[in-house]
Design an enzyme around this catalytic site. Structure first.
Site, PDB file in Angstrom:
ATOM      1  N   TYR A  55      -9.424   6.015   1.353  1.00  0.00           N
ATOM      2  CA  TYR A  55      -8.978   5.672  -0.005  1.00  0.00           C
ATOM      3  C   TYR A  55      -9.125   6.835  -0.976  1.00  0.00           C
ATOM      4  CZ  TYR A  55      -7.885   1.054   1.518  1.00  0.00           C
ATOM      5  OH  TYR A  55      -7.280   0.006   2.177  1.00  0.00           O
ATOM      6  N   ARG A  58      -6.071   8.921  -0.460  1.00  0.00           N
ATOM      7  CA  ARG A  58      -4.853   8.302  -1.010  1.00  0.00           C
ATOM      8  C   ARG A  58      -4.871   8.319  -2.536  1.00  0.00           C
ATOM      9  NH1 ARG A  58      -4.351   2.821   1.698  1.00  0.00           N
ATOM     10  NH2 ARG A  58      -2.516   2.645   0.383  1.00  0.00           N
ATOM     11  N   ASP A  93      -0.666   1.818  -5.177  1.00  0.00           N
ATOM     12  CA  ASP A  93      -0.421   2.952  -6.077  1.00  0.00           C
ATOM     13  C   ASP A  93      -0.032   2.424  -7.458  1.00  0.00           C
ATOM     14  OD1 ASP A  93       2.531   2.740  -6.432  1.00  0.00           O
ATOM     15  OD2 ASP A  93       2.625   3.192  -4.300  1.00  0.00           O
ATOM     16  N   HIS A 108      -2.329  -6.768  -3.628  1.00  0.00           N
ATOM     17  CA  HIS A 108      -3.298  -6.179  -2.696  1.00  0.00           C
ATOM     18  C   HIS A 108      -4.279  -5.234  -3.387  1.00  0.00           C
ATOM     19  CE1 HIS A 108      -0.534  -6.980   1.051  1.00  0.00           C
ATOM     20  NE2 HIS A 108      -1.188  -8.054   0.643  1.00  0.00           N
ATOM     21  N   CYS A 119     -22.789  -6.284  -9.067  1.00  0.00           N
ATOM     22  CA  CYS A 119     -22.605  -7.095 -10.289  1.00  0.00           C
ATOM     23  C   CYS A 119     -21.281  -7.853 -10.293  1.00  0.00           C
ATOM     24  CB  CYS A 119     -22.731  -6.220 -11.538  1.00  0.00           C
ATOM     25  SG  CYS A 119     -21.381  -5.053 -11.782  1.00  0.00           S
ATOM     26  N   CYS A 138     -23.390  -1.664 -14.077  1.00  0.00           N
ATOM     27  CA  CYS A 138     -24.763  -2.123 -13.808  1.00  0.00           C
ATOM     28  C   CYS A 138     -25.661  -1.015 -13.245  1.00  0.00           C
ATOM     29  CB  CYS A 138     -24.764  -3.310 -12.849  1.00  0.00           C
ATOM     30  SG  CYS A 138     -24.382  -2.882 -11.141  1.00  0.00           S
ATOM     31  N   GLY A 175      11.744  -2.690   0.537  1.00  0.00           N
ATOM     32  CA  GLY A 175      10.904  -1.699   1.235  1.00  0.00           C
ATOM     33  C   GLY A 175       9.628  -2.257   1.819  1.00  0.00           C
ATOM     34  N   THR A 176       9.718  -3.433   2.430  1.00  0.00           N
ATOM     35  CA  THR A 176       8.535  -3.973   3.116  1.00  0.00           C
ATOM     36  C   THR A 176       8.952  -4.459   4.499  1.00  0.00           C
ATOM     37  OG1 THR A 176       6.739  -5.601   3.045  1.00  0.00           O
ATOM     38  CG2 THR A 176       8.759  -6.195   1.862  1.00  0.00           C
ATOM     39  N   SER A 177       8.056  -4.253   5.475  1.00  0.00           N
ATOM     40  CA  SER A 177       8.414  -4.520   6.877  1.00  0.00           C
ATOM     41  C   SER A 177       8.361  -5.994   7.236  1.00  0.00           C
ATOM     42  CB  SER A 177       7.453  -3.753   7.793  1.00  0.00           C
ATOM     43  OG  SER A 177       6.123  -4.177   7.561  1.00  0.00           O
TER      44      SER A 177
HETATM   45  C1  BJW Z   1      12.110   1.999   3.041  1.00  0.00           C
HETATM   46  C2  BJW Z   1      12.132   3.353   2.741  1.00  0.00           C
HETATM   47  C3  BJW Z   1      13.001   3.737   1.718  1.00  0.00           C
HETATM   48  C4  BJW Z   1      10.727   3.114   4.335  1.00  0.00           C
HETATM   49  N1  BJW Z   1      13.749   2.835   1.087  1.00  0.00           N
HETATM   50  N2  BJW Z   1      12.871   1.120   2.422  1.00  0.00           N
HETATM   51  C5  BJW Z   1      -1.458 -13.848  12.685  1.00  0.00           C
HETATM   52  C6  BJW Z   1      -0.269 -14.372  12.216  1.00  0.00           C
HETATM   53  C7  BJW Z   1       0.016 -14.409  10.840  1.00  0.00           C
HETATM   54  C8  BJW Z   1      -0.887 -13.924   9.927  1.00  0.00           C
HETATM   55  C9  BJW Z   1      -2.068 -13.404  10.394  1.00  0.00           C
HETATM   56  C10 BJW Z   1      -2.358 -13.371  11.767  1.00  0.00           C
HETATM   57  N3  BJW Z   1      -3.575 -12.785  11.914  1.00  0.00           N
HETATM   58  C11 BJW Z   1      -4.051 -12.479  10.695  1.00  0.00           C
HETATM   59  C12 BJW Z   1      -3.157 -12.850   9.758  1.00  0.00           C
HETATM   60  C13 BJW Z   1      -3.252 -12.653   8.286  1.00  0.00           C
HETATM   61  C14 BJW Z   1      -3.159 -11.183   7.905  1.00  0.00           C
HETATM   62  C15 BJW Z   1      -1.881 -10.605   8.497  1.00  0.00           C
HETATM   63  O1  BJW Z   1      -0.792 -10.770   7.966  1.00  0.00           O
HETATM   64  N4  BJW Z   1      -2.001  -9.860   9.590  1.00  0.00           N
HETATM   65  C16 BJW Z   1      -0.821  -9.281  10.249  1.00  0.00           C
HETATM   66  C17 BJW Z   1      -1.198  -7.929  10.831  1.00  0.00           C
HETATM   67  C18 BJW Z   1      -0.308 -10.259  11.265  1.00  0.00           C
HETATM   68  N5  BJW Z   1      -3.120 -11.132   6.453  1.00  0.00           N
HETATM   69  C19 BJW Z   1      -4.228 -11.087   5.735  1.00  0.00           C
HETATM   70  O2  BJW Z   1      -5.332 -11.022   6.260  1.00  0.00           O
HETATM   71  C20 BJW Z   1      -4.074 -11.189   4.241  1.00  0.00           C
HETATM   72  N6  BJW Z   1      -4.909 -12.212   3.729  1.00  0.00           N
HETATM   73  C21 BJW Z   1      -4.738 -13.498   4.066  1.00  0.00           C
HETATM   74  O3  BJW Z   1      -3.852 -13.858   4.838  1.00  0.00           O
HETATM   75  O4  BJW Z   1      -5.610 -14.358   3.443  1.00  0.00           O
HETATM   76  C22 BJW Z   1      -5.519 -15.748   3.774  1.00  0.00           C
HETATM   77  C23 BJW Z   1      -4.461 -16.489   3.038  1.00  0.00           C
HETATM   78  C24 BJW Z   1      -4.077 -17.722   3.474  1.00  0.00           C
HETATM   79  C25 BJW Z   1      -3.090 -18.442   2.805  1.00  0.00           C
HETATM   80  C26 BJW Z   1      -2.505 -17.937   1.664  1.00  0.00           C
HETATM   81  C27 BJW Z   1      -2.925 -16.727   1.221  1.00  0.00           C
HETATM   82  C28 BJW Z   1      -3.875 -16.005   1.916  1.00  0.00           C
HETATM   83  C29 BJW Z   1      -4.491  -9.887   3.561  1.00  0.00           C
HETATM   84  C30 BJW Z   1      -3.519  -8.789   3.876  1.00  0.00           C
HETATM   85  C31 BJW Z   1      -4.026  -7.484   3.291  1.00  0.00           C
HETATM   86  C32 BJW Z   1      -3.081  -6.327   3.614  1.00  0.00           C
HETATM   87  N7  BJW Z   1      -3.699  -5.122   3.263  1.00  0.00           N
HETATM   88  C33 BJW Z   1      -2.969  -3.878   3.487  1.00  0.00           C
HETATM   89  C34 BJW Z   1      -3.954  -2.691   3.276  1.00  0.00           C
HETATM   90  C35 BJW Z   1      -4.607  -2.697   1.964  1.00  0.00           C
HETATM   91  C36 BJW Z   1      -3.776  -2.012   0.901  1.00  0.00           C
HETATM   92  C37 BJW Z   1      -3.733  -0.524   1.088  1.00  0.00           C
HETATM   93  O5  BJW Z   1      -4.686   0.083   1.559  1.00  0.00           O
HETATM   94  O6  BJW Z   1      -2.695   0.044   0.697  1.00  0.00           O
HETATM   95  O7  BJW Z   1      -1.854  -3.795   2.610  1.00  0.00           O
HETATM   96  S1  BJW Z   1      -2.262  -3.711   5.109  1.00  0.00           S
HETATM   97  C38 BJW Z   1      -0.868  -2.837   4.588  1.00  0.00           C
HETATM   98  O8  BJW Z   1       0.303  -3.615   4.949  1.00  0.00           O
HETATM   99  C39 BJW Z   1      -0.925  -2.789   3.045  1.00  0.00           C
HETATM  100  C40 BJW Z   1       0.495  -3.154   2.688  1.00  0.00           C
HETATM  101  O9  BJW Z   1       0.536  -3.672   1.372  1.00  0.00           O
HETATM  102  C41 BJW Z   1       0.888  -4.145   3.746  1.00  0.00           C
HETATM  103  C42 BJW Z   1       2.372  -4.311   3.944  1.00  0.00           C
HETATM  104  O10 BJW Z   1       2.950  -3.131   4.394  1.00  0.00           O
HETATM  105  P1  BJW Z   1       4.399  -2.723   3.867  1.00  0.00           P
HETATM  106  O11 BJW Z   1       4.361  -2.452   2.428  1.00  0.00           O
HETATM  107  O12 BJW Z   1       5.398  -3.712   4.331  1.00  0.00           O
HETATM  108  O13 BJW Z   1       4.587  -1.295   4.600  1.00  0.00           O
HETATM  109  P2  BJW Z   1       5.162  -0.979   6.065  1.00  0.00           P
HETATM  110  O14 BJW Z   1       4.774   0.406   6.388  1.00  0.00           O
HETATM  111  O15 BJW Z   1       4.795  -2.038   7.035  1.00  0.00           O
HETATM  112  O16 BJW Z   1       6.755  -1.080   5.896  1.00  0.00           O
HETATM  113  C43 BJW Z   1       7.465  -0.158   5.090  1.00  0.00           C
HETATM  114  C44 BJW Z   1       8.915  -0.622   4.999  1.00  0.00           C
HETATM  115  O17 BJW Z   1       9.596   0.234   4.119  1.00  0.00           O
HETATM  116  C45 BJW Z   1       9.660  -0.577   6.343  1.00  0.00           C
HETATM  117  O18 BJW Z   1      10.362  -1.797   6.518  1.00  0.00           O
HETATM  118  C46 BJW Z   1      10.659   0.572   6.172  1.00  0.00           C
HETATM  119  O19 BJW Z   1      11.898   0.368   6.847  1.00  0.00           O
HETATM  120  C47 BJW Z   1      10.855   0.586   4.678  1.00  0.00           C
HETATM  121  N8  BJW Z   1      11.217   1.873   4.100  1.00  0.00           N
HETATM  122  N9  BJW Z   1      11.271   4.028   3.614  1.00  0.00           N
HETATM  123  C48 BJW Z   1      13.648   1.531   1.499  1.00  0.00           C
HETATM  124  N10 BJW Z   1      13.118   5.066   1.363  1.00  0.00           N
END
Ligand code: BJW
Length: 232
Positions: A55, A58, A93, A108, A119, A138, A175-177
């Site tokens: 972190y 980043r 970001d 997130h 605290c 604190c 832009g999310t996967s």
């Molecule tokens: C472009 C581009 C350009 C590139 N133009 N496009 C089994 C089944 C289902 C769920 C689960 C499971 N086991 C566990 C879970 C739950 C788990 C989960 O989903 N796990 C999966 C791995 C399966 N989720 C959690 O634990 C979450 N909490 C939770 O579920 O709590 C319980 C709950 C219950 C009920 C309701 C609510 C809650 C917490 C998730 C926390 C995610 N944290 C992260 C890291 C922290 C943040 C950080 O450090 O930055 O967040 S993980 C990481 O992935 C980050 C991101 O925000 C997140 C999503 O990624 P994102 O943004 O989609 O990025 P990429 O790289 O995956 O994709 C990029 C995309 O951009 C691609 O599609 C490209 O094509 C595109 N692209 N260039 C347009 N120029």
């Protein structure tokens, strides 16, 4: 269909053209670690130095990049759209706010915030945090962690997001996967409640079949085009 209420979800792809790496692309590993191995409470308990290094690096990188045309177009839509609008970002970001977006929610967490486990306060943070940070509220030492939602933790303000999804006429995912829940399920909630759905991405996401329309291309091109259509 008249569109008045819009919910927009953004992911790492919206910041890619500013120079920030996505999580699951070819550049998605951080020093050989998968995001699923660094972004968990267990990983932090096991190796806090590693997680702080991730972190801190980043936070430093974000300070050196700028919002791109996609962030700017979304800020323009926020300023000019007369109806309800909520921009929900998974990104930690601050490029949306630096572009000028106001109706914004970081589900997130934020790189520029810390969370003191002693605290329980959330505090603004700039520069490195590391393992020996002192809480400005604190004065505890070594209890401040990044204010980031890791796997297994509850994203912020899900009730507010759910209400907005249920009331929206248009849901747009940019832009999310679609690999991480609950964000990956937003399209289903919006659809179920009658919204039109649009995906903008470089390539179809895992849930692309759930969207009424897909626009394939870089966010910096496709988002300004879509915003211009919305405001025309
Ligand atoms: C472009 C581009 C350009 C590139 N133009 N496009 C089994 C089944 C289902 C769920 C689960 C499971 N086991 C566990 C879970 C739950 C788990 C989960 O989903 N796990 C999966 C791995 C399966 N989720 C959690 O634990 C979450 N909490 C939770 O579920 O709590 C319980 C709950 C219950 C009920 C309701 C609510 C809650 C917490 C998730 C926390 C995610 N944290 C992260 C890291 C922290 C943040 C950080 O450090 O930055 O967040 S993980 C990481 O992935 C980050 C991101 O925000 C997140 C999503 O990624 P994102 O943004 O989609 O990025 P990429 O790289 O995956 O994709 C990029 C995309 O951009 C691609 O599609 C490209 O094509 C595109 N692209 N260039 C347009 N120029």
């Amino acid at each position: 269909m008249t569109i008045r209420n819009i919910v927009i979800l953004t992911g790492a792809g919206v910041s890619a053209e500013s120079g920030l790496a996505t999580f699951r692309g070819p550049d998605g590993l951080w020093e050989g670690h998968r995001v699923e191995d660094v972004c968990t409470p267990d990983a932090y308990a096991r190796d806090p130095a590693l997680v702080h290094a991730f972190y801190d690096a980043r936070r430093a990188k974000v300070g050196s990049v700028r919002p791109n045309a996609a962030h700017e177009a979304l800020a323009r839509l926020d300023a000019e759209w007369p109806g309800e609008l909520l921009l929900v970002t998974q990104n930690v970001d601050d490029l949306h706010e630096r572009a000028g977006s106001k109706r914004l929610h970081h589900m997130h967490g934020e790189l520029t915030r810390g969370w003191c486990l002693a605290c329980d306060r959330r505090i603004d943070w700039s520069g490195p945090m590391g393992e020996t940070a002192t809480c400005p509220a604190c004065s505890s030492v070594g209890q401040v962690r990044p204010d980031i939602v890791w796997f297994g933790e509850m994203p912020y303000d899900m009730d507010r997001i759910d209400d907005a999804l249920r009331a929206c006429d248009l849901f747009v995912s940019i832009g999310t996967s679609g690999a991480v829940y609950p964000a990956a399920g937003f399209v289903q909630t919006a659809r179920y409640c009658g919204a039109r759905t649009l995906e903008i991405n470089l390539e179809p996401s895992l849930g692309s079949h759930l969207f009424d329309e897909g626009r394939i291309g870089p966010a910096s091109v496709e988002v300004p085009k879509w915003v211009a259509e919305m405001l025309a």
